[in-house]
Design a protein around this motif. Structure first.
Motif, short mmCIF file in Angstrom:
data_model
loop_
_atom_site.label_atom_id
_atom_site.label_comp_id
_atom_site.label_asym_id
_atom_site.label_seq_id
_atom_site.Cartn_x
_atom_site.Cartn_y
_atom_site.Cartn_z
N LEU A 146 0.60 -0.87 0.38
CA LEU A 146 0.13 -0.23 0.11
C LEU A 146 0.44 1.20 -0.23
O LEU A 146 -0.15 1.93 -0.79
CB LEU A 146 -1.07 0.13 1.37
N PHE A 147 2.10 1.36 0.62
CA PHE A 147 2.81 1.96 0.88
C PHE A 147 3.75 2.36 -0.74
O PHE A 147 3.13 3.65 -1.18
CB PHE A 147 3.74 2.30 1.68
N VAL A 148 3.72 1.35 -1.37
CA VAL A 148 4.33 1.80 -2.47
C VAL A 148 3.31 2.47 -3.61
O VAL A 148 3.89 2.47 -4.20
CB VAL A 148 4.82 0.48 -3.37
N ILE A 149 2.10 2.17 -3.44
CA ILE A 149 0.88 2.19 -4.70
C ILE A 149 0.73 3.59 -4.14
O ILE A 149 0.75 4.83 -5.38
CB ILE A 149 -0.09 1.52 -3.96
N PHE A 150 1.23 4.37 -3.26
CA PHE A 150 0.03 5.45 -2.68
C PHE A 150 1.21 6.54 -3.83
O PHE A 150 1.57 7.52 -3.13
CB PHE A 150 -0.45 5.55 -1.08
N ASP A 151 2.81 5.46 -3.38
CA ASP A 151 3.99 6.74 -3.01
C ASP A 151 3.97 6.63 -4.92
O ASP A 151 4.01 8.00 -4.76
CB ASP A 151 4.54 5.89 -2.78
N VAL A 152 3.77 5.73 -5.25
CA VAL A 152 4.18 5.97 -7.05
C VAL A 152 3.06 7.03 -7.19
O VAL A 152 3.13 7.62 -8.29
CB VAL A 152 4.40 4.55 -7.44
N PHE A 203 -10.74 7.46 -2.50
CA PHE A 203 -11.44 5.99 -2.57
C PHE A 203 -10.32 5.22 -2.35
O PHE A 203 -10.66 4.41 -1.50
CB PHE A 203 -12.15 5.85 -3.44
N GLY A 204 -9.32 4.89 -3.01
CA GLY A 204 -8.49 3.80 -2.48
C GLY A 204 -7.87 3.37 -1.19
O GLY A 204 -8.14 2.80 -0.43
N TYR A 205 -8.24 4.77 -1.35
CA TYR A 205 -7.27 5.32 0.99
C TYR A 205 -8.34 4.78 1.36
O TYR A 205 -8.14 3.57 3.06
CB TYR A 205 -6.70 6.33 0.88
N PHE A 206 -9.75 4.89 1.82
CA PHE A 206 -11.01 4.46 2.30
C PHE A 206 -11.21 3.18 2.40
O PHE A 206 -10.99 2.86 3.79
CB PHE A 206 -11.81 5.87 2.20
#
Length: 117
Positions: free
Chosen positions: A65-71, A103-106
């Motif tokens: 999740l970190f990599v996805i949101f960071d990228v 929305f993906g984060y929530f």
């Protein structure tokens, strides 16, 4: 082939320098293995458990999740640099992009993917 000659020469010289330094190191260094020298050294502390233990799947989920949101947030920089050229259309597109990220984060939050315990 002449444009590639400097590249090939650089690769050969680099390989030779690496091979020479490793060979000289093997020939020059002292060979006195002791129990203390062969033991695992980690931050000056003695080992207290096996280093090959299994990690929880939660660790990998949070890392992904970190990599996805960071990228995804990396895409904000080129948008900010070219904002004056893309105008209102670019602003609307970026707002839609950020809404999808939120929305993906929530969704991940509601599913409990961000809970460590």
């Amino acid at each position: 082939m002449s444009p590639y000659l400097p590249i090939a020469l650089m690769l050969i010289i680099s390989a030779l320098i690496g091979a020479i330094t490793i060979t000289v190191g093997v020939l020059v260094r002292p060979k006195k293995p002791e129990k203390v020298k062969l033991s695992v050294y980690e931050c000056g502390m003695p080992e207290f458990s096996d280093a090959r233990k299994r990690y929880s799947v939660k660790f990998y989920i949070i890392a992904m999740l970190f990599v996805i949101f960071d990228v995804e947030t990396v895409f904000l920089f080129p948008w900010a640099v070219a904002f004056d050229m893309i105008g209102l259309f670019g602003l609307v597109e970026m707002i839609i992009f950020i809404i999808i990220l939120v929305f993906g984060y929530f969704y991940a939050w509601r599913k409990g993917a961000l809970e460590w315990a």
